[in-house]
Design a protein around this motif. Structure first.
Motif, short mmCIF file in Angstrom:
data_model
loop_
_atom_site.label_atom_id
_atom_site.label_comp_id
_atom_site.label_asym_id
_atom_site.label_seq_id
_atom_site.Cartn_x
_atom_site.Cartn_y
_atom_site.Cartn_z
N VAL A 199 17.39 -73.65 -17.26
CA VAL A 199 16.73 -73.82 -18.56
C VAL A 199 15.34 -73.20 -18.41
O VAL A 199 14.99 -72.70 -17.33
CB VAL A 199 16.63 -75.31 -18.95
CG1 VAL A 199 18.01 -75.91 -19.18
CG2 VAL A 199 15.89 -76.11 -17.87
N ASP A 200 14.52 -73.21 -19.46
CA ASP A 200 13.14 -72.74 -19.29
C ASP A 200 12.50 -73.49 -18.13
O ASP A 200 12.52 -74.73 -18.07
CB ASP A 200 12.34 -72.98 -20.56
CG ASP A 200 12.74 -72.06 -21.70
OD1 ASP A 200 13.58 -71.18 -21.49
OD2 ASP A 200 12.20 -72.24 -22.81
N THR A 201 11.94 -72.75 -17.17
CA THR A 201 11.52 -73.33 -15.89
C THR A 201 10.15 -72.80 -15.47
O THR A 201 9.87 -71.61 -15.60
CB THR A 201 12.56 -73.00 -14.80
OG1 THR A 201 13.82 -73.59 -15.16
CG2 THR A 201 12.14 -73.53 -13.44
N GLY A 202 9.33 -73.71 -14.95
CA GLY A 202 8.04 -73.32 -14.39
C GLY A 202 7.89 -73.86 -12.98
O GLY A 202 8.28 -75.00 -12.70
N PHE A 203 7.35 -73.05 -12.10
CA PHE A 203 7.14 -73.51 -10.72
C PHE A 203 5.99 -72.74 -10.08
O PHE A 203 5.58 -71.67 -10.57
CB PHE A 203 8.41 -73.37 -9.88
CG PHE A 203 9.01 -71.98 -9.80
CD1 PHE A 203 8.59 -71.07 -8.83
CD2 PHE A 203 10.01 -71.59 -10.67
CE1 PHE A 203 9.15 -69.81 -8.75
CE2 PHE A 203 10.57 -70.33 -10.60
CZ PHE A 203 10.15 -69.43 -9.64
N VAL A 204 5.46 -73.30 -9.00
CA VAL A 204 4.52 -72.57 -8.15
C VAL A 204 5.22 -72.26 -6.84
O VAL A 204 6.06 -73.02 -6.36
CB VAL A 204 3.21 -73.36 -7.90
CG1 VAL A 204 2.41 -73.46 -9.19
CG2 VAL A 204 3.46 -74.74 -7.32
N LEU A 205 4.86 -71.12 -6.28
CA LEU A 205 5.50 -70.62 -5.06
C LEU A 205 4.42 -70.21 -4.09
O LEU A 205 3.47 -69.51 -4.46
CB LEU A 205 6.39 -69.42 -5.40
CG LEU A 205 6.92 -68.59 -4.24
CD1 LEU A 205 7.94 -69.39 -3.43
CD2 LEU A 205 7.54 -67.29 -4.75
N GLY A 206 4.55 -70.65 -2.84
CA GLY A 206 3.61 -70.25 -1.81
C GLY A 206 4.33 -69.57 -0.65
O GLY A 206 5.44 -69.97 -0.28
N SER A 207 3.71 -68.55 -0.08
CA SER A 207 4.21 -67.94 1.16
C SER A 207 3.00 -67.52 1.99
O SER A 207 1.93 -67.26 1.44
CB SER A 207 5.13 -66.75 0.88
OG SER A 207 4.40 -65.61 0.46
N ALA A 208 3.18 -67.46 3.31
CA ALA A 208 2.02 -67.17 4.16
C ALA A 208 2.46 -66.84 5.58
O ALA A 208 3.57 -67.16 6.01
CB ALA A 208 1.08 -68.38 4.21
N VAL A 209 1.54 -66.22 6.30
CA VAL A 209 1.60 -66.18 7.75
C VAL A 209 1.23 -67.58 8.24
O VAL A 209 0.23 -68.15 7.79
CB VAL A 209 0.62 -65.13 8.31
CG1 VAL A 209 0.55 -65.20 9.83
CG2 VAL A 209 1.00 -63.74 7.84
N LYS A 210 2.00 -68.13 9.15
CA LYS A 210 1.79 -69.52 9.55
C LYS A 210 0.43 -69.71 10.23
O LYS A 210 0.03 -68.93 11.08
CB LYS A 210 2.91 -69.99 10.48
CG LYS A 210 2.94 -71.49 10.67
CD LYS A 210 4.28 -71.97 11.20
CE LYS A 210 4.36 -73.48 11.16
NZ LYS A 210 5.70 -73.97 11.56
N HIS A 211 -0.26 -70.78 9.82
CA HIS A 211 -1.53 -71.18 10.43
C HIS A 211 -1.27 -71.58 11.88
O HIS A 211 -0.49 -72.52 12.13
CB HIS A 211 -2.08 -72.36 9.62
CG HIS A 211 -3.41 -72.87 10.03
ND1 HIS A 211 -4.59 -72.15 9.84
CD2 HIS A 211 -3.79 -74.05 10.57
CE1 HIS A 211 -5.60 -72.87 10.25
NE2 HIS A 211 -5.16 -74.03 10.70
#
Length: 249
Positions: A199-211
């Motif tokens: 359905v209509d969807t909102g999200f936040v996405l994170g990606s990174a080099v690991k700390h």
């Protein structure tokens, strides 16, 4: 998500709080400190009056972002405007060369961030797009809105083996279902991630080099060592004394 649980798995992302506040019952967010981290507040709805110990003051509106790189110590406060506030607050662990640096803050409106298809790039770089915020280490943070039936593929930059998603509206399929109010962590990999909106969807996405550093925790602070934490907490007390002299707190 906090530094003592899931934050250990996806650092430098170490804390995430989903905000959904009815302002009729919400108190003012009183002065409080941080050190060793950066905080990022993203508003989906409502507004926020802010003030911090770097001297910044003003009002955030819908879609705006607060970036507070606490470094060696900072205090901030605020109060909501409108009937409701919705959004996220994220904490990011800083590397040793920044965890004791001078604090800096930025307050940016909705249109300040580049769009890549259905995604706003809040932190980092993706293709030719670059966030106006200088990330403290290699990481991306995106605000994504998909219409029902839409599909979107995220290709992590080289070295980004940490990835997670938090859904605030609708239901994201990856291919498993991630409903609103849930956070999901992906296996460490640099493989593309495909999302489909049921359905209509909102999200936040994170990606990174690991700390690569440990997380040494105080009450409002997270550092890479006991020595750095002690220095950050000493700076926090010094700033508190200054604010009291100015009768801010």
């Amino acid at each position: 998500m906090s530094p003592s649980d899931l934050g250990q798995l996806i650092k430098p992302f170490i804390f995430l709080d989903q905000l959904d506040v009815d302002m009729k019952f919400a108190p003012r967010f009183s002065w409080h400190p941080h050190s060793g981290i950066a905080t990022l507040t993203l508003l989906f709805e409502g507004g926020f009056n802010y003030e911090d110990s770097t001297g910044a003051t003003g009002t955030m509106t819908q879609g705006a972002v607060e970036w507070m790189q606490a470094g060696g110590g900072v205090w901030h406060t605020g109060s909501g405007t409108g009937q409701r506030i919705r959004g996220y607050q994220l904490w990011v662990a800083l590397p040793p060369e920044l965890e004791a640096a001078s604090a800096l803050s930025r307050y940016l409106d909705q249109g300040s961030f580049p769009k890549i298809g259905p995604a706003r790039l809040i932190l980092g770089e993706l293709g030719q797009a670059r966030s106006p915020i200088n990330s403290p280490s290699p990481m991306n943070y995106l605000d994504v809105c998909l219409r029902a039936g839409d599909t979107w593929r995220y290709d992590p930059p080289p070295g980004h083996e940490v990835a997670w998603v938090a859904v605030h509206e609708g239901n994201a399929l990856t291919p498993g279902s991630i409903p609103a109010g849930e956070l999901a962590i992906f296996d460490e990999s640099q493989a593309p991630i495909t999302f489909r909106a049921e359905v209509d969807t909102g999200f936040v996405l994170g990606s990174a080099v690991k700390h690569p550093h440990g997380l040494v925790m105080g009450y409002y602070s997270v550092h890479t060592s006991e020595t750095a934490l002690a220095q950050g907490e000493m700076n926090i007390r010094r700033i508190e004394d200054e604010l009291r002299r100015k009768r801010k707190i």
